[in-house]
Design an enzyme around this catalytic site. Sequence first.
Site, PDB file in Angstrom:
ATOM      1  N   TYR A   1     -10.921  24.568 -10.845  1.00 42.94           N
ATOM      2  CA  TYR A   1     -11.551  23.313 -11.235  1.00 42.94           C
ATOM      3  C   TYR A   1     -12.859  23.122 -10.462  1.00 42.94           C
ATOM      4  CZ  TYR A   1     -12.526  18.339 -11.323  1.00 42.94           C
ATOM      5  OH  TYR A   1     -13.165  17.124 -11.419  1.00 42.94           O
TER       6      TYR A   1
ATOM      7  N   ASP B   1      -2.071  24.271  -7.766  1.00 39.96           N
ATOM      8  CA  ASP B   1      -2.508  23.298  -8.765  1.00 39.96           C
ATOM      9  C   ASP B   1      -1.869  23.717 -10.094  1.00 39.96           C
ATOM     10  OD1 ASP B   1      -3.784  21.836 -10.746  1.00 39.96           O
ATOM     11  OD2 ASP B   1      -5.779  22.032  -9.885  1.00 39.96           O
TER      12      ASP B   1
ATOM     13  N   ARG C   1       0.823  -1.212   0.000  1.00 41.71           N
ATOM     14  CA  ARG C   1       0.000   0.000   0.000  1.00 41.71           C
ATOM     15  C   ARG C   1       0.856   1.260   0.000  1.00 41.71           C
ATOM     16  NH1 ARG C   1      -3.011  -0.796   4.359  1.00 41.71           N
ATOM     17  NH2 ARG C   1      -1.838   0.581   5.722  1.00 41.71           N
TER      18      ARG C   1
END
Length: 384
Positions: A105, A177, A54
């Site tokens: 976004y 971003d 993981r």
Amino acid sequence: MDDRPYRRFMPRTVATRALGGRPPLTALTPSIDMSTTYARDPDNGYSSGHVYGRKDNATVQQAERQIAELEHARDALLFGSGMAAAVAVFTALPPTHIVAPRDMYWGLRVWLHAANRYGHEVSFIDMSRLDEVRASLRPGRTGLVWIETPSNPLWTVTDIAAVSDLAHRAGAMVCADSTVATPVLTNPLLFGADIVMHSATKYLNGHSDVVAGALASADRSELWLRIKDMRDQQGAVLGSFDAWLLTRGLRTLDLRVKEQSRSAALIAERLRGHPAISAVLYPGLPDHPGHAVAARQMPGGFGGMLSLRLRGGAAAAITAAAQVQLWRRATSFGGIESLIEHRASIEGEGSPCPDDLLRLSVGLEDPNDLYRDLADSLDLLTRM
């Protein structure tokens, strides 16, 4: 063993060779580590450094090293989607005041409107106006300023260095971003941001076959360590095969982004003044409000995204999109194929996106063909 010191290479070399911050592997194409768990040593240790898939997958870590190198970051983390990466930043924060852009976004904007469930208060502002940024900051109370530049779908440009300076003076961290700019055109950490975020589904992968997200950090801050722990605890990790596909996509990142930027600039310039269009939104155009800032922080080009606003409103925009032949009508962007989208239809009720807007993602087709396809469709509108 080659004991020469590691030399920092140019981004194109880093991307193409899939170096990931370490010398090249013997295999020209990195292998896929599909194992979910790893064996212990007789002394009960893990000399391999891997325990459980993981968080210890070697293929995922290879892609993370590559992104960290491209972003001049100390560390990088991959997530199962861009939204998972973005939300990880906010959920790792203690309750705080957050400053975010109005133009961003849509999916994350919707999430932030409900961020009070985590004790956060969010102020949405015009991030391109430094006076608004300055006025919105609450020294000692604002914990994070979120930047998206160029922003989706109006391609508003934010001055990363100036906003980061204001935020840090107020005691806040900055996350940028940079999905549209990519590490090829902008490195937000070099302009003062603390963390950079990518929807790796888009340009980093570039082939429309992987959903992934990435964060890269300038240092291992307390916030970064919480993000890392929460990703492992919540299982928001990327699978090894998707990470391998992402590495494959990254190897052509520099070439793709630069070519798509050149094509977008050509198309934007040639569409200016078309009678069916009221505005062409592209940071590379000299009359774009953020052009000067974009030229300073995007020295390699202005990106492969642009938007058109049509004089005939929503009906004209939808009709124009229906009549093209090369452009595919689909959501997402950053792939090798060119996409056209009536963005307001996707975002739905409450969206700040103008309903006369078409969002264009320029692919790798010949730009003259792409331009003629759009021009033919727009010409039909003027005759209707």
